[in-house]
Design a protein around this motif. Structure first.
Motif, PDB file in Angstrom:
ATOM      1  N   LEU A  17       0.689  -1.175   0.229  1.00 18.11           N
ATOM      2  CA  LEU A  17       0.001  -0.038  -0.123  1.00 18.11           C
ATOM      3  C   LEU A  17       0.902   1.269  -0.071  1.00 18.11           C
ATOM      4  N   ILE A  18       2.082   1.109   0.450  1.00 18.42           N
ATOM      5  CA  ILE A  18       2.916   2.385   0.586  1.00 18.42           C
ATOM      6  C   ILE A  18       4.238   2.160  -0.337  1.00 18.42           C
ATOM      7  N   LYS A  19       4.254   2.617  -1.411  1.00 13.44           N
ATOM      8  CA  LYS A  19       5.287   2.568  -2.452  1.00 13.44           C
ATOM      9  C   LYS A  19       6.641   3.710  -2.148  1.00 13.44           C
ATOM     10  N   TYR A  20       7.322   2.935  -1.723  1.00 14.51           N
ATOM     11  CA  TYR A  20       8.873   3.753  -1.609  1.00 14.51           C
ATOM     12  C   TYR A  20       9.528   3.984  -2.746  1.00 14.51           C
ATOM     13  N   THR A  21      10.489   5.076  -2.960  1.00 19.15           N
ATOM     14  CA  THR A  21      11.281   5.388  -3.777  1.00 19.15           C
ATOM     15  C   THR A  21      12.323   4.312  -4.283  1.00 19.15           C
ATOM     16  N   LYS A 181      12.502  13.595   8.486  1.00 19.14           N
ATOM     17  CA  LYS A 181      12.912  15.131   7.861  1.00 19.14           C
ATOM     18  C   LYS A 181      12.465  15.242   6.270  1.00 19.14           C
ATOM     19  N   ASN A 182      12.598  14.117   5.633  1.00 13.62           N
ATOM     20  CA  ASN A 182      12.534  14.290   4.104  1.00 13.62           C
ATOM     21  C   ASN A 182      11.848  13.174   3.562  1.00 13.62           C
ATOM     22  N   PRO A 183      10.557  12.892   3.928  1.00 14.95           N
ATOM     23  CA  PRO A 183       9.788  11.872   3.434  1.00 14.95           C
ATOM     24  C   PRO A 183       9.509  12.032   1.871  1.00 14.95           C
ATOM     25  N   HIS A 184       9.725  13.107   1.248  1.00 11.76           N
ATOM     26  CA  HIS A 184       9.470  13.267  -0.051  1.00 11.76           C
ATOM     27  C   HIS A 184      10.372  12.570  -0.896  1.00 11.76           C
ATOM     28  N   LEU A 185      11.559  12.279  -0.266  1.00  9.12           N
ATOM     29  CA  LEU A 185      12.610  11.576  -0.904  1.00  9.12           C
ATOM     30  C   LEU A 185      12.528  10.416  -1.046  1.00  9.12           C
ATOM     31  N   TYR A 186      11.571   9.489  -0.198  1.00  8.35           N
ATOM     32  CA  TYR A 186      11.590   8.219  -0.068  1.00  8.35           C
ATOM     33  C   TYR A 186      10.200   7.646  -0.232  1.00  8.35           C
ATOM     34  N   LEU A 187       9.088   8.506  -0.216  1.00  6.01           N
ATOM     35  CA  LEU A 187       7.746   8.014  -0.254  1.00  6.01           C
ATOM     36  C   LEU A 187       7.050   8.418  -1.670  1.00  6.01           C
ATOM     37  N   THR A 188       6.055   7.904  -1.962  1.00  4.67           N
ATOM     38  CA  THR A 188       5.338   8.061  -3.307  1.00  4.67           C
ATOM     39  C   THR A 188       3.968   8.418  -3.084  1.00  4.67           C
ATOM     40  N   LYS A 189       3.187   9.362  -3.161  1.00  3.99           N
ATOM     41  CA  LYS A 189       1.879   9.835  -2.605  1.00  3.99           C
ATOM     42  C   LYS A 189       1.070   8.939  -3.801  1.00  3.99           C
ATOM     43  N   VAL A 190      -0.277   8.488  -3.034  1.00  3.19           N
ATOM     44  CA  VAL A 190      -0.983   7.802  -3.830  1.00  3.19           C
ATOM     45  C   VAL A 190      -1.971   8.863  -4.538  1.00  3.19           C
ATOM     46  N   TYR A 218       5.147   4.472  13.240  1.00  2.00           N
ATOM     47  CA  TYR A 218       5.594   4.688  11.763  1.00  2.00           C
ATOM     48  C   TYR A 218       4.631   4.530  10.604  1.00  2.00           C
ATOM     49  N   THR A 219       3.550   3.630  10.954  1.00  2.49           N
ATOM     50  CA  THR A 219       2.654   3.279   9.978  1.00  2.49           C
ATOM     51  C   THR A 219       1.735   4.495   9.609  1.00  2.49           C
ATOM     52  N   ASN A 220       1.361   5.171  11.041  1.00  4.26           N
ATOM     53  CA  ASN A 220       0.516   6.354  10.829  1.00  4.26           C
ATOM     54  C   ASN A 220       1.073   7.438   9.890  1.00  4.26           C
ATOM     55  N   PHE A 221       2.499   7.621  10.118  1.00  4.04           N
ATOM     56  CA  PHE A 221       3.274   8.588   9.492  1.00  4.04           C
ATOM     57  C   PHE A 221       3.305   8.296   8.058  1.00  4.04           C
ATOM     58  N   ILE A 222       3.792   7.277   7.663  1.00  4.42           N
ATOM     59  CA  ILE A 222       3.827   6.799   6.184  1.00  4.42           C
ATOM     60  C   ILE A 222       2.289   6.918   5.362  1.00  4.42           C
ATOM     61  N   PHE A 223       1.413   6.416   6.257  1.00  2.65           N
ATOM     62  CA  PHE A 223       0.160   6.581   5.535  1.00  2.65           C
ATOM     63  C   PHE A 223      -0.459   8.058   5.449  1.00  2.65           C
ATOM     64  N   GLU A 224      -0.238   8.735   6.388  1.00  2.43           N
ATOM     65  CA  GLU A 224      -0.655  10.260   6.471  1.00  2.43           C
ATOM     66  C   GLU A 224       0.150  11.088   5.383  1.00  2.43           C
ATOM     67  N   GLU A 230      -6.822  11.675   6.857  1.00  5.40           N
ATOM     68  CA  GLU A 230      -7.958  10.766   6.963  1.00  5.40           C
ATOM     69  C   GLU A 230      -7.805   9.369   6.390  1.00  5.40           C
ATOM     70  N   TRP A 231      -6.386   8.967   6.060  1.00  7.90           N
ATOM     71  CA  TRP A 231      -6.290   7.700   5.703  1.00  7.90           C
ATOM     72  C   TRP A 231      -6.952   6.525   6.235  1.00  7.90           C
ATOM     73  N   HIS A 232      -7.390   6.683   7.542  1.00  8.79           N
ATOM     74  CA  HIS A 232      -7.794   5.430   8.260  1.00  8.79           C
ATOM     75  C   HIS A 232      -9.437   5.490   7.865  1.00  8.79           C
ATOM     76  N   ASN A 233      -9.897   6.391   7.011  1.00 15.27           N
ATOM     77  CA  ASN A 233     -11.365   6.119   6.623  1.00 15.27           C
ATOM     78  C   ASN A 233     -11.266   5.015   5.500  1.00 15.27           C
ATOM     79  N   LEU A 234     -10.383   4.601   5.208  1.00 16.94           N
ATOM     80  CA  LEU A 234     -10.178   3.608   3.975  1.00 16.94           C
ATOM     81  C   LEU A 234     -10.340   2.272   4.463  1.00 16.94           C
ATOM     82  N   PHE A 235     -10.168   1.998   5.685  1.00 14.10           N
ATOM     83  CA  PHE A 235      -9.988   0.559   6.183  1.00 14.10           C
ATOM     84  C   PHE A 235     -10.879   0.327   7.277  1.00 14.10           C
ATOM     85  N   ASP A 236     -10.997  -1.183   7.444  1.00 11.76           N
ATOM     86  CA  ASP A 236     -11.923  -1.596   8.431  1.00 11.76           C
ATOM     87  C   ASP A 236     -11.077  -1.960   9.696  1.00 11.76           C
TER      88      ASP A 236
END
Length: 383
Positions: A17-21, A181-190, A218-224, A230-236
Motif C-alpha cells: 500500500l506504501i510505495k517507496y522510491t 525529515k525528508n519523506p518526499h525523497l523516500y515515499l510516493t503519494k497515492v 511509523y505506519t500512521n506517519f507513512i500513511f498520512e 484521513e487515511w484510516h477512513n479507507l480501512f476496516d
C-alpha cells in the motif's frame, strides 16, 4: 476459492500500500545501516566504499548472505548457485567454496534470518542491507574491518538492523530522523483515484485490513504522507507489529489499541486466527511483497495470496494482474526510462535459460496471482 469471492482483503503496508522510491530509499537503507555499524566499530570507509547513488547497481531482491563463506548468493530452484559475490568481486570458482556442482544447503526456509547460518534478503526494502553485507565483506578482505568471522559480521549487522529499524527507543537509529525529515525523497503519494477504488471495494462489501510488521507510529506517519490525514477512513481494521510470518501460524497474544484515533479496530501482534475471530469473514486474501511473510505465511493457513513483485514490470513491462505461469512464459521486454539497474550483476529475477530461480519457483508454489503494481489489484474485483 476465486480471488474475486474474498470478503476480507488484507494488505501489507511497506512496498504494498506504501510505495517507496527506487533510488533514494535504498540509498537511505545503505547509509543508515552503515552509520549504525560505524558507531559500533566498522571503519568510516563503509559509507563511501559503494557509491550510495548506485546502490541498486549492486543489489537486488532474492539474495542470500552465507555466514560460512561470506558470499552473497543467487540460487536456482534446486539450490544450485547461479551467481555469487564475495565482497565486491564476482566469484568465478564456485566449486572451491561449494563443491561440484555448487549447491547451497538451504534450511529453515520460513525464516529470513537464521543465526550462525544465513540471511535471506527479500524485497526492495532489503536491497540496501544486502549491499551493506557486500561492502563489509570487502572491507574484511582488505584488512580494514577487524572481525574474526562472517558469523561475527552477521551478529554486528543484526544489532545494527535492530537499532536502526526495530528498537522502540530509536536513540540508536540513523534511519528515522532522516526519513521523517525528508519523506518526499523516500515515499510516493497515492492518487485520489487509488483511494476511490479502495472505497469502491468497501462499497461492494469487502472488508479491508492493514496487516504490517511496523509499529503504529511509523505506519500512521507513512500513511498520512501518502494518503492524507484521513487515511484510516479507507480501512476496516489494522494489525500493527504483526510479527509475520509467525502471525499466521502462532497464536500470540493480541493487544487491542483502543487509544488510537482510527476508524475501525486496531490491534497489536496477535494472529490470523484472532483476526478472523474478531472481524469475521469467511474468505480471506492477503496481498504483499515479502515472499515468506506475505506469501508463504498466509498460504500456510489456506488464505488466497497475491504477491507483489516489481521485477515483472522491470523485466517484462507487465502491469496487469497475472497468473504466475503466464508471467514466466511472457517474453522479456524491458521498459524504457529509469528502471532498477541490477541486471548486469545478478541476471533475471525469474529464470535462466536452464532453470527457474529459487525465489521465483517459491512464488509459483505459494502465490495465486502476481502483480507488478498494487494498482492492478482492482482488476481482480471489477465485476
Amino acid at each position: 476459492m476465486s480471488i474475486q469471492d474474498a470478503d476480507v482483503i488484507c494488505f501489507d503496508a511497506d512496498n504494498t500500500l506504501i510505495k517507496y522510491t527506487c533510488t533514494d530509499f535504498p540509498r537511505l537503507q545503505y547509509e543508515s545501516l552503515s552509520r549504525c555499524l560505524i558507531k559500533n566499530g566498522a571503519p568510516e570507509e563503509l559509507l563511501t566504499l559503494v557509491d550510495a547513488a548506485h546502490v541498486n547497481s549492486f543489489g537486488c531482491s532474492g539474495l542470500i548472505a552465507d555466514f560460512n563463506t561470506g558470499c552473497l548468493l543467487k540460487l536456482d530452484k534446486n539450490c544450485r548457485i547461479l551467481c555469487a559475490y564475495h565482497g565486491l568481486d564476482k566469484v568465478d570458482n564456485l566449486e572451491t567454496f561449494y563443491g561440484n556442482p555448487p549447491i547451497y544447503q538451504f534450511s529453515d526456509i520460513d525464516k529470513y534470518y537464521v543465526p550462525g547460518l544465513r540471511w535471506a534478503y527479500h524485497t526492495h526494502f532489503a536491497i540496501g542491507g544486502s549491499v551493506v553485507w557486500q561492502a563489509c565483506v570487502e572491507l574484511m578482505k582488505r584488512g580494514k574491518y577487524n572481525l574474526n568471522s562472517y558469523v561475527e559480521l552477521s551478529e554486528a549487522l543484526k544489532k545494527a538492523v535492530y537499532a536502526n529499524y526495530l528498537d522502540d527507543d530509536r536513540t540508536g537509529s540513523e534511519y528515522y530522523t532522516e526519513f521523517y525529515k525528508n519523506p518526499h525523497l523516500y515515499l510516493t503519494k497515492v492518487s485520489d483515484q487509488f483511494k476511490e477504488k479502495l472505497e469502491i471495494l468497501r462499497s461492494k462489501g469487502k472488508k479491508l485490513v492493514v496487516v504490517t510488521n511496523s509499529n503504529h507510529e511509523y505506519t500512521n506517519f507513512i500513511f498520512e504522507y501518502c494518503y492524507g490525514a484521513e487515511w484510516h477512513n479507507l480501512f476496516d481494521a489494522y494489525v500493527f507489529t504483526a510479527g509475520k510470518p509467525e502471525f499466521f501460524y502462532h497464536e500470540n497474544e493480541m493487544e487491542v489499541l483502543s487509544h488510537l484515533n482510527l476508524d475501525g479496530d486496531a490491534y497489536k501482534k496477535g494472529s490470523s486466527k484472532h483476526l478472523k475471530d474478531t472481524i469475521g469473514g469467511h474468505k480471506y486474501v492477503f496481498i504483499g511483497d515479502h515472499y515468506i511473510g506475505d506469501v508463504q505465511g498466509p498460504k500456510k493457513v489456506l488464505w488466497s495470496t497475491i504477491a507483489l513483485i516489481e521485477e515483472i514490470y522491470y523485466e517484462k513491462s507487465i502491469t496487469s494482474a497475472c497468473n504466475p505461469l503466464d508471467i514466466e512464459n511472457a517474453p522479456y521486454n524491458k521498459p524504457e526510462g529509469d528502471i532498477l539497474n541490477y541486471y548486469p550483476l545478478w541476471g533475471s529475477h525469474f529464470k535462466t535459460e536452464e532453470t527457474r530461480t529459487f525465489w521465483w519457483d517459491f512464488i509459483l508454489n505459494h502465490a495465486d496471482i502476481v502483480l507488478s503494481n498494487i494498482n492492478a489489484v482492482f482488476d481482480l474485483f471489477d465485476s
